[in-house]
Write a protein that holds these residues in place. Structure first.
Motif, mmCIF file in Angstrom:
data_model
loop_
_atom_site.group_PDB
_atom_site.id
_atom_site.type_symbol
_atom_site.label_atom_id
_atom_site.label_comp_id
_atom_site.label_asym_id
_atom_site.label_seq_id
_atom_site.Cartn_x
_atom_site.Cartn_y
_atom_site.Cartn_z
ATOM 1 N N ALA A 320 0.855 -1.200 0.000
ATOM 2 C CA ALA A 320 0.000 0.000 0.000
ATOM 3 C C ALA A 320 0.882 1.238 0.000
ATOM 4 N N GLU A 321 0.913 1.959 -1.107
ATOM 5 C CA GLU A 321 1.820 3.105 -1.211
ATOM 6 C C GLU A 321 1.509 4.192 -0.189
ATOM 7 N N CYS A 322 0.239 4.533 -0.010
ATOM 8 C CA CYS A 322 -0.165 5.604 0.919
ATOM 9 C C CYS A 322 0.513 6.926 0.563
ATOM 10 N N SER A 323 0.319 7.355 -0.690
ATOM 11 C CA SER A 323 0.959 8.582 -1.162
ATOM 12 C C SER A 323 0.508 9.815 -0.393
ATOM 13 N N GLU A 324 -0.692 9.751 0.209
ATOM 14 C CA GLU A 324 -1.185 10.874 1.017
ATOM 15 C C GLU A 324 -1.132 10.548 2.504
ATOM 16 N N GLY A 325 -0.186 9.723 2.869
ATOM 17 C CA GLY A 325 0.040 9.438 4.281
ATOM 18 C C GLY A 325 -1.034 8.593 4.916
ATOM 19 N N LEU A 326 -1.442 8.992 6.117
ATOM 20 C CA LEU A 326 -2.409 8.210 6.883
ATOM 21 C C LEU A 326 -3.855 8.526 6.514
ATOM 22 N N GLY A 327 -4.092 9.689 5.947
ATOM 23 C CA GLY A 327 -5.456 10.078 5.601
ATOM 24 C C GLY A 327 -6.035 11.092 6.560
ATOM 25 N N ARG A 328 -5.501 11.146 7.764
ATOM 26 C CA ARG A 328 -5.907 12.119 8.782
ATOM 27 C C ARG A 328 -4.681 12.445 9.620
ATOM 28 N N SER A 329 -4.497 13.705 9.933
ATOM 29 C CA SER A 329 -3.323 14.113 10.704
ATOM 30 C C SER A 329 -3.342 13.556 12.121
ATOM 31 N N ASP A 330 -4.542 13.280 12.647
ATOM 32 C CA ASP A 330 -4.638 12.798 14.024
ATOM 33 C C ASP A 330 -4.758 11.278 14.129
ATOM 34 N N PHE A 331 -4.674 10.588 12.995
ATOM 35 C CA PHE A 331 -4.866 9.133 12.990
ATOM 36 C C PHE A 331 -3.807 8.416 13.838
ATOM 37 N N ALA A 332 -2.551 8.837 13.704
ATOM 38 C CA ALA A 332 -1.457 8.164 14.413
ATOM 39 C C ALA A 332 -1.577 8.313 15.930
ATOM 40 N N GLU A 333 -2.241 9.367 16.393
ATOM 41 C CA GLU A 333 -2.337 9.600 17.836
ATOM 42 C C GLU A 333 -3.053 8.459 18.553
ATOM 43 N N TRP A 334 -3.982 7.797 17.867
ATOM 44 C CA TRP A 334 -4.708 6.703 18.494
ATOM 45 C C TRP A 334 -3.793 5.547 18.894
ATOM 46 N N PHE A 335 -2.689 5.415 18.181
ATOM 47 C CA PHE A 335 -1.803 4.285 18.427
ATOM 48 C C PHE A 335 -0.864 4.508 19.622
ATOM 49 N N SER A 336 -1.097 5.582 20.340
ATOM 50 C CA SER A 336 -0.392 5.764 21.615
ATOM 51 C C SER A 336 -0.950 4.809 22.661
ATOM 52 N N ALA A 337 -2.124 4.245 22.386
ATOM 53 C CA ALA A 337 -2.720 3.247 23.285
ATOM 54 C C ALA A 337 -1.829 2.015 23.334
ATOM 55 N N GLU A 338 -1.772 1.370 24.494
ATOM 56 C CA GLU A 338 -0.913 0.206 24.671
ATOM 57 C C GLU A 338 -1.447 -1.026 23.944
ATOM 58 N N SER A 339 -2.740 -1.078 23.718
ATOM 59 C CA SER A 339 -3.344 -2.248 23.097
ATOM 60 C C SER A 339 -4.672 -1.861 22.471
ATOM 61 N N SER A 340 -5.226 -2.754 21.668
ATOM 62 C CA SER A 340 -6.536 -2.488 21.077
ATOM 63 C C SER A 340 -7.602 -2.420 22.159
ATOM 64 N N ARG A 341 -7.401 -3.155 23.242
ATOM 65 C CA ARG A 341 -8.352 -3.110 24.352
ATOM 66 C C ARG A 341 -8.367 -1.719 24.988
ATOM 67 N N GLN A 342 -7.172 -1.165 25.187
ATOM 68 C CA GLN A 342 -7.111 0.181 25.749
ATOM 69 C C GLN A 342 -7.663 1.206 24.754
ATOM 70 N N MET A 343 -7.405 0.983 23.474
ATOM 71 C CA MET A 343 -7.943 1.883 22.471
ATOM 72 C C MET A 343 -9.470 1.832 22.464
ATOM 73 N N ALA A 344 -10.026 0.646 22.681
ATOM 74 C CA ALA A 344 -11.484 0.509 22.766
ATOM 75 C C ALA A 344 -12.036 1.291 23.955
#
Length: 418
Positions: A320-344
């Motif tokens: 997946a090339e992702c020429s426009e990055g993540l699609g949202r500037s704040d998308f990566a911030e969600w991955f500061s969660a330790e796990s998908s459970r914490q993200m939920a």
């Protein structure tokens, strides 16, 4: 040995493989592109409505809603045919407007309008992007049965007639794209979009809601909410296309906005659901190139499909090339969660549409060894728990031994293991 070209953005990555080891999943290949004549015949024989010429009267103002750049739909070819019919029926070009149903996506750039609509239409018909945050351009039209406010683009009620043009593909929680999605979320407010998307998540169980998934319409609460919202300002005529891996139209269903969309969904399910004898330890998946891999939010859909073909604990290589990055500037911030459970848990406290996509991606990354070939910075992919690879050869060298699958158009097919 056999060679296959796997799409990467606007280019391809050639891959030589042993067909005894890898099975290619790409569904039926008997859908051939159709031209103006075939599309015209579909417009002449719509489902559940009279033809456009019998619906729209001379002097009426007509709004045409089309997808943004994240969708391949053949909108330019279809709009050209429709607008010619409108003008022949007595509608003045100045009374025709095109709106890009962007939802909460970014606006369509001026340089992209000709790519979507074709140069002829882009230069002659006024077009603009929907703005889900512009309160002045929105109108409230009631509530859904579950109490969600229905706030839609004001143009839907200001124009005499509304036509929607979209392609139908699989969607990881709405079931299918196209149809009612052109109105909601395409032309809805941010609040309406957020509240309808919330229905895809079970906040009590901290997981995906029952009835939600790719290819699912019946019993899908998100689909139901979209239809309810769109019913507040239903289109007079709807065109739903099926496109191939090159973005060329292979079939068209038009007429009543619900019936024509359902017919297109049934046809796509028939041709693009692939029954597998088993899940396997390794899956190599390409999104299908641009625009399916324009950003990570869109590329995630191919990852969802690959996960359905892979054994738990197995390996997935995502191209997946992702020429426009993540699609949202704040998308990566969600991955500061330790796990998908914490993200939920975070989603439960403060729901955001793209947070749900992040949760889905992280859950897959936790269950599988996901390696990605993209233009994204390594630091970004690592934050998403994806292993960045510099070449397909290196990624394949690290795959488990034994049989695997290759999905050259991951965003367009659903694998269903026995």
């Amino acid at each position: 040995m056999r060679t296959i070209e796997l799409a990467y953005g606007r280019s391809v990555i050639p891959f030589e493989f042993d067909p005894q080891r890898f099975e290619v999943i790409c569904g039926r290949q008997n859908l051939c592109p159709i031209g103006d004549s075939e599309i015209g015949k579909c417009l002449d024989r719509p489902i559940g409505t009279p033809p456009i010429e019998e619906i729209i009267k001379p002097g009426e103002r007509v709004l045409i809603a089309v997808p943004d750049r994240t969708r391949s739909s053949g909108a330019g070819e279809i709009c050209n045919l429709i607008i010619r019919r409108l003008i022949a029926a007595g509608v003045q070009p100045a009374n025709i407007r095109i709106v890009f149903a962007t939802g909460i996506h970014r606006p369509v750039r001026e340089s992209e309008k000709a790519e979507i609509l074709g140069d002829f239409i882009a230069r002659r018909i006024v077009s603009q992007s929907h703005n889900a945050r512009d309160l002045a351009s929105l109108v409230r039209l009631g509530e859904t049965t579950s109490g969600i406010p229905i706030e839609l683009n004001r143009a839907l009620v200001e124009y005499s007639r509304v036509i929607t043009v979209s392609s139908v593909g699989f969607h990881y929680f709405a079931g299918f794209t196209g149809g009612r999605k052109m109105i909601c979320p395409g032309l809805a407010s941010k609040r309406t979009i957020t509240e309808t998307h919330r229905l895809a998540f079970d906040f009590d169980q901290r997981t995906r809601a029952e009835g939600v998934g790719p290819g699912q319409l019946e019993g899908n609460p998100v689909n139901k909410a979209f239809i309810e919202a769109a019913s507040a300002a239903p289109p007079d005529f709807s065109v739903n296309s099926l496109v191939d891996s090159r973005g060329e139209i292979v079939d068209v269903y038009c007429g009543d906005w619900i019936a024509s969309h359902r017919s297109a969904c049934d046809r796509l399910r028939e041709s693009n659901v692939v029954r597998l004898s088993e899940k396997r330890k390794s899956v190599i998946v390409s999104c299908g190139g641009f625009p399916f891999d324009i950003n990570m939010i869109q590329a995630h859909k191919a990852l969802v499909a690959a996960a359905q073909a892979c054994l738990p604990g197995g390996s997935i290589v995502l191209i997946a090339e992702c020429s426009e990055g993540l699609g949202r500037s704040d998308f990566a911030e969600w991955f500061s969660a330790e796990s998908s459970r914490q993200m939920a848990e975070l989603l439960s406290r403060k729901y955001q549409v793209n947070g749900q996509t992040a949760w889905s991606l992280l859950r897959i990354a936790e269950e599988f060894d996901v390696r990605i070939i993209s233009s994204l910075p390594t630091a970004t992919t690592e934050k998403m728990r994806l292993v960045s690879m510099q070449s397909l050869a290196r990624a394949v060298a690290k795959l488990p031994e034994g049989p695997g699958y290759i999905m050259p158009f991951g965003s367009q097919f659903i694998p269903e293991p026995a």
